[in-house]
Design a protein around this motif. Structure first.
Motif, short mmCIF file in Angstrom:
data_model
loop_
_atom_site.label_atom_id
_atom_site.label_comp_id
_atom_site.label_asym_id
_atom_site.label_seq_id
_atom_site.Cartn_x
_atom_site.Cartn_y
_atom_site.Cartn_z
N ALA A 195 0.83 -1.21 0.00
CA ALA A 195 0.00 0.00 0.00
C ALA A 195 0.86 1.26 0.00
O ALA A 195 0.38 2.33 -0.36
N PHE A 196 2.12 1.12 0.40
CA PHE A 196 3.03 2.26 0.42
C PHE A 196 3.95 2.19 -0.79
O PHE A 196 4.46 1.10 -1.11
N PRO A 197 4.19 3.30 -1.48
CA PRO A 197 5.21 3.30 -2.54
C PRO A 197 6.56 2.87 -1.99
O PRO A 197 6.90 3.18 -0.83
N GLY A 198 7.33 2.15 -2.79
CA GLY A 198 8.58 1.57 -2.31
C GLY A 198 9.53 2.57 -1.70
O GLY A 198 10.08 2.35 -0.61
N ILE A 199 9.74 3.70 -2.36
CA ILE A 199 10.69 4.69 -1.87
C ILE A 199 10.20 5.33 -0.58
O ILE A 199 10.99 5.62 0.33
N LEU A 200 8.86 5.54 -0.46
CA LEU A 200 8.32 6.12 0.77
C LEU A 200 8.43 5.14 1.94
O LEU A 200 8.71 5.54 3.08
N LEU A 201 8.20 3.85 1.66
CA LEU A 201 8.35 2.85 2.70
C LEU A 201 9.80 2.77 3.17
O LEU A 201 10.07 2.72 4.38
N ALA A 202 10.73 2.78 2.21
CA ALA A 202 12.15 2.76 2.57
C ALA A 202 12.53 4.01 3.34
O ALA A 202 13.31 3.95 4.30
N LEU A 203 11.97 5.15 2.93
CA LEU A 203 12.26 6.41 3.62
C LEU A 203 11.77 6.37 5.07
O LEU A 203 12.47 6.82 5.99
N ALA A 204 10.58 5.81 5.27
CA ALA A 204 10.04 5.72 6.63
C ALA A 204 10.88 4.80 7.50
O ALA A 204 11.16 5.10 8.67
N ILE A 205 11.31 3.67 6.92
CA ILE A 205 12.10 2.71 7.70
C ILE A 205 13.45 3.30 8.08
O ILE A 205 13.91 3.19 9.22
N VAL A 206 14.11 3.96 7.11
CA VAL A 206 15.41 4.57 7.39
C VAL A 206 15.26 5.71 8.41
O VAL A 206 16.14 5.92 9.26
N SER A 207 14.17 6.44 8.33
CA SER A 207 13.94 7.51 9.29
C SER A 207 13.84 6.96 10.71
O SER A 207 14.28 7.60 11.67
N ILE A 208 13.26 5.77 10.84
CA ILE A 208 13.12 5.15 12.16
C ILE A 208 14.45 4.56 12.63
O ILE A 208 14.86 4.73 13.79
N LEU A 209 15.14 3.85 11.71
CA LEU A 209 16.37 3.16 12.09
C LEU A 209 17.57 4.09 12.17
O LEU A 209 18.52 3.83 12.91
N GLY A 210 17.55 5.17 11.39
CA GLY A 210 18.69 6.09 11.36
C GLY A 210 19.43 5.96 10.04
O GLY A 210 19.36 4.95 9.34
N GLY A 211 20.15 7.01 9.68
CA GLY A 211 20.84 7.04 8.40
C GLY A 211 22.16 6.30 8.41
O GLY A 211 23.08 6.65 9.14
N SER A 212 22.26 5.24 7.61
CA SER A 212 23.50 4.48 7.40
C SER A 212 23.28 3.54 6.24
O SER A 212 22.13 3.25 5.85
N LEU A 213 24.37 3.03 5.67
CA LEU A 213 24.25 2.12 4.53
C LEU A 213 23.57 0.82 4.94
O LEU A 213 22.79 0.25 4.17
N VAL A 214 23.86 0.32 6.13
CA VAL A 214 23.24 -0.92 6.60
C VAL A 214 21.73 -0.75 6.72
O VAL A 214 20.95 -1.62 6.29
N ASN A 215 21.29 0.37 7.26
CA ASN A 215 19.86 0.62 7.39
C ASN A 215 19.20 0.83 6.03
O ASN A 215 18.04 0.48 5.84
#
Length: 300
Positions: free
Chosen positions: A143-163
């Motif tokens: 239901a979420f566009p791929g880039i928006l879902l990834a953006l939300a997850i990275v926003s929660i986990l924090g900015g890094s290549l692993v995240n």
């Protein structure tokens, strides 16, 4: 005079029937070889892999060495792609960034494809309530566009290549799960699967020995195409400051640094942008060729 029976046995020992699976892959390779755009994409992918592996050994400068006296220099014989706002050689940074970009693309797709394929096979094979639960979870993610879902997850986990890798992998899981489930439902209805069940074969043996080998084609095609999406997503997240952190020479981060100098030093953003375009185009071209090669209805 030789015995006719011995001659017949000798000829039968030499001439062997071809393996259907081997013949299938040979036909796929022949179709792929005749597709010019797929061959161009394959050549570009091989070139990028060679640059990622061997390029750092031949780069003229260290990717993070700063030279403030020569910042924002245009392309020249000393700096083929010019320098950025810190005087760092852009050509060297792009070379070192190739490995980072490909690593993020391949690892995120491998992780997402593994989890998605496993969920898809389980859902399609067992069906019932388990199928409903898994597919409804996949529908929520879709239901979420791929880039928006990834953006939300990275926003929660924090900015890094692993995240970034984790975020892109999670966003790709429902795509692979739905493709695998549909293929599993088709193969599950075949008679030889019923025969294996009648002979007492375990579910694990049926899934991994008889179903999975017959549904790899769409998974391989989707994985190749999704690498291009993963490269774009990783570059986009780094562009927003949520991916690779300075001074990592990641193409999206380099593009973000160059946006402030589009008028007086456009080369700072131009060359990382071209690198992203080439990588995405290569995997898209090769993925389209694979899709045509795996399609039994496609004409040569």
């Amino acid at each position: 005079m030789s015995d006719p029976v011995q001659m017949m046995n000798k000829s039968n020992s030499v001439i062997k029937p071809s393996n259907p699976k081997t013949k299938k892959w040979i036909d796929i390779f022949d179709k792929l070889r005749k597709n010019k755009s797929a061959m161009v994409g394959a050549a570009l992918i091989i070139f990028l892999l060679l640059v990622a592996i061997f390029g750092p050994f031949f780069s003229p400068y260290s990717p993070n060495t700063q030279d403030m006296l020569n910042k924002l220099q245009p392309p020249s014989s000393d700096h083929w792609f010019g320098t950025d706002n810190f005087g760092r050689d852009i050509f060297s940074r792009i070379i070192h960034g190739t490995w980072i970009t490909l690593f993020v693309g391949f690892s995120s797709v491998a992780l997402g494809a593994t989890v998605g394929t496993l969920l898809g096979i389980i859902s399609g094979y067992y069906g019932g309530r388990l199928d409903s639960i898994i597919m409804r979870c996949m529908d929520v993610l879709l239901a979420f566009p791929g880039i928006l879902l990834a953006l939300a997850i990275v926003s929660i986990l924090g900015g890094s290549l692993v995240n970034v890798i984790i975020a892109i992998a999670i966003s790709s899981i429902p795509i692979f799960a739905r493709i695998t489930r549909g293929s599993t439902l088709s193969v599950k209805k075949l008679e030889y699967i019923d025969a294996m069940k009648a002979l007492g074969a375990s579910d694990r043996r049926i899934i991994f020995k008889h179903i999975f080998p017959n549904i790899t084609s769409p998974i391989i095609v989707q994985a190749t195409l999704y690498i291009a999406t993963a490269v774009l997503s990783a570059s986009g997240l780094s562009f927003l400051g949520l991916g690779a952190q300075p001074p990592t020479p990641e193409w999206g981060a380099m593009l973000s640094d160059g946006r402030n100098f589009l008028y007086n030093a456009p080369h700072v953003a131009f060359f990382p942008g071209i690198a992203i375009v080439v990588a995405v185009l290569a995997f898209n071209m090769f993925g389209d060729g694979l899709r045509d090669a795996f399609d039994p209805k496609s004409k040569e």
